[in-house]
Write a protein that holds these residues in place. Structure first.
Motif, short mmCIF file in Angstrom:
data_model
loop_
_atom_site.label_atom_id
_atom_site.label_comp_id
_atom_site.label_asym_id
_atom_site.label_seq_id
_atom_site.Cartn_x
_atom_site.Cartn_y
_atom_site.Cartn_z
N GLU A 114 13.04 -55.96 25.18
CA GLU A 114 12.08 -55.23 26.00
C GLU A 114 10.70 -55.80 25.70
N PRO A 115 10.25 -56.73 26.54
CA PRO A 115 8.91 -57.30 26.33
C PRO A 115 7.84 -56.25 26.57
N ASP A 116 6.67 -56.49 26.00
CA ASP A 116 5.54 -55.58 26.21
C ASP A 116 5.21 -55.50 27.69
N GLU A 117 5.15 -54.27 28.20
CA GLU A 117 4.70 -53.99 29.56
C GLU A 117 5.48 -54.73 30.64
N ARG A 118 6.76 -55.01 30.40
CA ARG A 118 7.62 -55.63 31.41
C ARG A 118 9.01 -55.02 31.29
N PRO A 119 9.82 -55.17 32.32
CA PRO A 119 11.19 -54.65 32.23
C PRO A 119 12.01 -55.47 31.21
N ALA A 120 13.10 -54.88 30.76
CA ALA A 120 13.98 -55.56 29.80
C ALA A 120 14.51 -56.86 30.39
N VAL A 121 14.71 -57.84 29.51
CA VAL A 121 15.26 -59.13 29.91
C VAL A 121 16.48 -59.44 29.06
N GLU A 122 17.48 -60.04 29.71
CA GLU A 122 18.68 -60.50 28.99
C GLU A 122 18.58 -62.00 28.86
N ILE A 123 18.77 -62.48 27.64
CA ILE A 123 18.61 -63.90 27.36
C ILE A 123 19.85 -64.42 26.64
N PRO A 124 20.47 -65.47 27.16
CA PRO A 124 21.58 -66.08 26.42
C PRO A 124 21.06 -66.69 25.12
N PHE A 125 21.80 -66.50 24.05
CA PHE A 125 21.39 -66.98 22.72
C PHE A 125 21.02 -68.48 22.75
N GLU A 126 21.77 -69.28 23.48
CA GLU A 126 21.53 -70.72 23.46
C GLU A 126 20.19 -71.12 24.07
N GLN A 127 19.51 -70.21 24.78
CA GLN A 127 18.19 -70.51 25.34
C GLN A 127 17.06 -70.25 24.36
N ILE A 128 17.35 -69.58 23.25
CA ILE A 128 16.29 -69.23 22.29
C ILE A 128 15.97 -70.43 21.40
N LEU A 129 14.70 -70.81 21.40
CA LEU A 129 14.23 -71.88 20.52
C LEU A 129 13.83 -71.31 19.16
N GLU A 130 13.16 -70.14 19.18
CA GLU A 130 12.75 -69.50 17.94
C GLU A 130 12.58 -68.01 18.19
N CYS A 131 13.04 -67.23 17.23
CA CYS A 131 12.91 -65.78 17.32
C CYS A 131 12.48 -65.30 15.93
N LYS A 132 11.22 -64.89 15.84
CA LYS A 132 10.66 -64.54 14.55
C LYS A 132 10.14 -63.10 14.58
N ARG A 170 10.76 -55.74 16.42
CA ARG A 170 9.93 -56.53 17.34
C ARG A 170 9.95 -58.00 16.93
N PHE A 171 9.98 -58.87 17.95
CA PHE A 171 10.04 -60.31 17.71
C PHE A 171 9.08 -61.05 18.62
N ARG A 172 8.68 -62.23 18.14
CA ARG A 172 8.01 -63.22 18.98
C ARG A 172 9.11 -64.20 19.34
N VAL A 173 9.38 -64.36 20.63
CA VAL A 173 10.51 -65.16 21.10
C VAL A 173 9.99 -66.35 21.90
#
Length: 166
Positions: free
Chosen positions: A143-161, A114-117
């Motif tokens: 797979e965010p909490d209580e939402r459908p899965a999301v696909e995110i391009p790596f370059e859009q991520i500011l922080e993933c902890k 699990r991550f905070r994105v």
């Protein structure tokens, strides 16, 4: 490890950013020869001496023994480079659970966690919490909490902890 560089005529004074940029080409070959990769390099000042923190990892994780071995190899390389004026301390470690993922290469071994994105999304960054479920090239699936899965391009991520379970 604490090092005191050789004669002052060999030592070159750098600002922190320039010093960081000067160190990287010296340490990358040693790190890669060991099968690891550089995640980050941080330089801090403590009690009038510099602390050089080299954060390394492998695609399957890195052991304390491997970090100690790298420290023993990197110390003489940095000494020979003559980049420091005065004493410094070298610390080689894994990034640890409290640090955000910085490289795409770090994601596959973290599938299922699990991550905070935080990501770029228009004028203001968006944030969500969810489980990393897949990595395909530079496309990350969460797979965010209580939402459908999301696909995110790596370059859009500011922080993933990683969110720790405790």
């Amino acid at each position: 490890m604490m090092f005191r560089n050789g004669p002052l005529e060999r030592a070159i004074f750098f600002g922190m950013k320039q010093l960081r940029e000067a160190i990287i080409p010296h340490i990358i070959p040693v790190i890669e020869r060991s099968g690891a990769f550089l995640v980050d390099l941080a330089i801090q000042v403590e009690n009038r001496s510099r602390v050089v923190q080299v954060l390394v990892d492998t695609d399957t994780g890195i052991s304390i023994d491997a970090c100690a071995g790298l420290s023993r190899e990197l110390g003489p390389v940095l000494e020979d480079a003559g980049l420091f004026e005065g004493p410094y301390r070298l610390e080689v470690s894994s990034p640890g659970l409290d640090r955000p993922l910085r490289l795409l290469r770090q994601y596959p071994k973290n599938i299922g966690r699990r991550f905070r994105v935080r990501l770029r999304a228009g004028a203001a960054p968006q944030e969500f919490r969810g489980r990393l479920t897949a990595v395909e090239g530079a496309l990350l699936t969460f797979e965010p909490d209580e939402r459908p899965a999301v696909e995110i391009p790596f370059e859009q991520i500011l922080e993933c902890k990683e969110e720790l379970p405790w």
